[in-house]
Design a protein around this motif. Structure first.
Motif, short mmCIF file in Angstrom:
data_model
loop_
_atom_site.label_atom_id
_atom_site.label_comp_id
_atom_site.label_asym_id
_atom_site.label_seq_id
_atom_site.Cartn_x
_atom_site.Cartn_y
_atom_site.Cartn_z
N PRO A 128 0.84 -1.21 0.00
CA PRO A 128 0.00 0.00 0.00
C PRO A 128 0.87 1.25 0.00
CG PRO A 128 -0.82 -1.60 1.57
CD PRO A 128 0.49 -2.13 1.09
N PRO A 129 0.53 2.25 -0.80
CA PRO A 129 1.38 3.45 -0.94
C PRO A 129 1.75 4.11 0.38
CG PRO A 129 -0.36 3.45 -2.59
CD PRO A 129 -0.65 2.30 -1.67
N ASP A 130 0.82 4.14 1.33
CA ASP A 130 1.13 4.81 2.60
C ASP A 130 2.20 4.06 3.38
OD1 ASP A 130 -0.74 2.74 2.92
OD2 ASP A 130 -1.41 3.52 4.86
N ILE A 131 2.16 2.71 3.33
CA ILE A 131 3.18 1.91 4.03
C ILE A 131 4.52 2.01 3.30
CG2 ILE A 131 3.87 -0.43 4.67
CD1 ILE A 131 0.99 -1.07 5.24
N LEU A 132 4.49 1.97 1.98
CA LEU A 132 5.72 2.08 1.19
C LEU A 132 6.45 3.37 1.51
CD1 LEU A 132 7.58 1.11 -1.09
CD2 LEU A 132 6.02 2.21 -2.71
N LYS A 133 5.72 4.45 1.60
CA LYS A 133 6.31 5.75 1.92
C LYS A 133 6.98 5.73 3.29
CE LYS A 133 5.11 10.67 2.21
NZ LYS A 133 4.02 11.66 2.08
N LYS A 134 6.36 5.05 4.25
CA LYS A 134 6.91 4.99 5.61
C LYS A 134 8.16 4.12 5.68
CE LYS A 134 2.42 5.92 7.75
NZ LYS A 134 1.29 5.38 8.52
N ILE A 135 8.19 3.04 4.91
CA ILE A 135 9.39 2.18 4.88
C ILE A 135 10.58 2.96 4.30
CG2 ILE A 135 10.41 0.11 3.87
CD1 ILE A 135 8.41 -0.48 6.07
N LYS A 136 10.34 3.69 3.23
CA LYS A 136 11.41 4.49 2.63
C LYS A 136 11.86 5.60 3.58
CE LYS A 136 10.30 3.65 -2.21
NZ LYS A 136 9.94 4.24 -3.53
N LEU B 78 5.45 6.29 12.18
CA LEU B 78 4.02 6.00 12.42
C LEU B 78 3.59 4.69 11.76
CD1 LEU B 78 2.56 9.59 11.89
CD2 LEU B 78 3.28 8.51 14.03
N LEU B 79 4.38 3.63 12.07
CA LEU B 79 4.08 2.31 11.54
C LEU B 79 4.35 1.28 12.63
CD1 LEU B 79 3.33 0.86 8.82
CD2 LEU B 79 5.80 0.58 8.45
N ASN B 80 3.48 0.26 12.75
CA ASN B 80 3.70 -0.70 13.84
C ASN B 80 4.97 -1.52 13.61
OD1 ASN B 80 3.13 -3.50 12.79
ND2 ASN B 80 1.15 -2.58 12.28
N GLU B 81 5.53 -2.02 14.68
CA GLU B 81 6.84 -2.67 14.63
C GLU B 81 6.87 -3.89 13.71
OE1 GLU B 81 8.72 -3.29 18.47
OE2 GLU B 81 7.40 -1.77 19.34
N LEU B 82 5.84 -4.71 13.73
CA LEU B 82 5.81 -5.92 12.89
C LEU B 82 5.84 -5.57 11.41
CD1 LEU B 82 3.23 -8.18 14.79
CD2 LEU B 82 5.73 -8.43 14.70
N GLN B 83 5.04 -4.60 10.99
CA GLN B 83 5.04 -4.19 9.59
C GLN B 83 6.37 -3.56 9.20
OE1 GLN B 83 1.43 -1.73 9.63
NE2 GLN B 83 0.53 -3.14 8.14
N LEU B 84 6.93 -2.77 10.09
CA LEU B 84 8.21 -2.12 9.83
C LEU B 84 9.29 -3.16 9.58
CD1 LEU B 84 10.05 0.37 9.72
CD2 LEU B 84 10.22 0.24 12.22
N LYS B 85 9.41 -4.14 10.46
CA LYS B 85 10.45 -5.17 10.31
C LYS B 85 10.21 -6.03 9.07
CE LYS B 85 10.03 -6.78 14.56
NZ LYS B 85 10.29 -7.61 15.77
N LYS B 86 8.97 -6.43 8.84
CA LYS B 86 8.63 -7.30 7.71
C LYS B 86 8.94 -6.64 6.37
CE LYS B 86 4.61 -9.31 5.37
NZ LYS B 86 3.13 -9.47 5.42
N TYR B 87 8.42 -5.44 6.16
CA TYR B 87 8.55 -4.79 4.86
C TYR B 87 9.95 -4.23 4.63
CZ TYR B 87 3.53 -5.27 4.13
OH TYR B 87 2.27 -5.78 3.95
N PHE B 88 10.61 -3.80 5.71
CA PHE B 88 11.99 -3.30 5.55
C PHE B 88 12.90 -4.43 5.07
CE2 PHE B 88 16.23 -2.01 6.55
CZ PHE B 88 16.23 -0.62 6.44
N LYS B 89 12.79 -5.60 5.68
CA LYS B 89 13.63 -6.73 5.29
C LYS B 89 13.33 -7.18 3.88
CE LYS B 89 15.17 -11.32 6.70
NZ LYS B 89 15.06 -12.40 7.72
N ALA B 90 12.04 -7.19 3.51
CA ALA B 90 11.65 -7.63 2.17
C ALA B 90 12.16 -6.66 1.10
CB ALA B 90 10.14 -7.77 2.08
#
Length: 320
Positions: free
Chosen positions: A216-224, A248-260
């Motif tokens: 999702p664009p909002d999560i992608l922006k936060k990972i970057k 402003l992103l929960n820890e599980l999503q942050l770790k998952k998407y950053f690693k991917a």
């Protein structure tokens, strides 16, 4: 396999490459003028398995280049300049400037229209299908390549179907291949090495681009944003909890998407940044100074991390 380029109408041959000849690399520079209206320059490097073409065309009148490949091939193409348009047999009729295209086909011929006063520069690398498959067969990542899988199955991929934006690493390798000035006797080994690098970088970028489309664009922006924050604060990095609050992103999503996205955990990314900086500092600073600059609590902790990352201690590199 033959590769040929000629001007429609006049029938003027711009260049012709025969890949069915004897083994061994050949290098040709072909430059010509057709009156005052059209000038062309081509650097051709080829052997019985592949060829690299660096082409420049300047035209003061509209021209059409008939570009043909006879045989089954894999092609990497990149147009950096011009307003070229393919007139037939392609889904996307305009050639996308700044994009790299991979094609897998057989016995192709395109009519490429080039409007007047729009100089064209392109790079084209053409490989025989079997050479491409053999070149990458033992690479550890190749099982995840959709493009390689289609070539292996014989599923053709036409021009315009597999396109991604050019990146600096891709552009650099393309130039290194096409502008290689090594003696011909060394070029085959050099080309093999650089082609592997080219396809690996392309695979990583294509995977990441596809993966980004699924986020999702909002999560992608936060990972970057998280990556940018780490780039600026890696000496004293935030905890996962602190970083998640920053973006402003929960820890599980942050770790998952950053690693991917970046193929490493957040902690591993921070260590990599520190070790890269350490390499830059090592010749002009002591181990104690580097440890302090990079935020390590003790030199021994820094040395242990450095050795684990590089396989040797900081002092060993200075001895070498």
């Amino acid at each position: 396999m033959y590769v040929q380029s000629r001007l429609k109408g006049s029938g003027r041959l711009l260049f012709e490459v025969n890949l069915n000849g004897p083994k061994g690399f050949s290098t040709k520079k072909i430059a010509s003028n057709q009156g005052s209206s059209t000038s062309t320059s081509f650097l051709l490097q080829y052997d019985s398995d592949c060829c690299a073409i660096d082409g420049k065309i300047t035209n003061k009148k509209d021209i059409t280049d008939v570009f043909g490949i006879d045989g089954e091939y894999v092609q990497v193409s990149f147009v950096s300049k011009g307003k070229s348009k393919i007139q037939k047999t392609i889904k996307k009729e305009h050639i996308e400037i700044g994009c790299i295209q991979l094609t897998y086909s057989k016995n192709s011929c395109w009519e490429i229209f080039m409007p007047k006063n729009k100089p064209t520069h392109y790079i084209s690398i053409i490989l025989k299908r079997d050479f491409y498959l053999d070149l990458l067969r033992e690479e550890t990542w190749i099982g995840n390549s959709q493009f390689y899988g289609k070539v292996k199955k014989g599923s053709y991929i036409e021009m315009g179907e597999h396109t991604i934006p050019i990146s600096f690493p891709l552009h650099r390798v393309l130039q290194q291949i096409c502008l290689c000035d090594f003696p011909d006797s060394y070029k085959k080994d050099y080309f093999k090495t650089k082609l592997k690098e080219l396809f690996l970088i392309h695979h990583i970028q294509h995977y990441q681009n596809n993966f980004e489309l699924e986020i999702p664009p909002d999560i992608l922006k936060k990972i970057k944003l998280a990556k940018l924050y780490l780039d600026a604060h890696y000496v004293h990095p935030p905890t996962i909890k602190q970083l998640s609050r920053k973006v402003l992103l929960n820890e599980l999503q942050l770790k998952k998407y950053f690693k991917a996205m970046y193929h490493t955990p957040i902690r591993g990314y921070v260590i990599r940044l520190k070790m890269q900086k350490a390499r830059m500092l090592i010749e002009n600073h002591t181990v104690n100074e580097i440890a302090n600059i990079l935020g390590y609590k003790s030199p021994s902790h820094f040395i242990k991390t450095y050795k684990k990352h590089y396989g040797h201690t900081p002092k060993q590199i200075l001895k070498d």
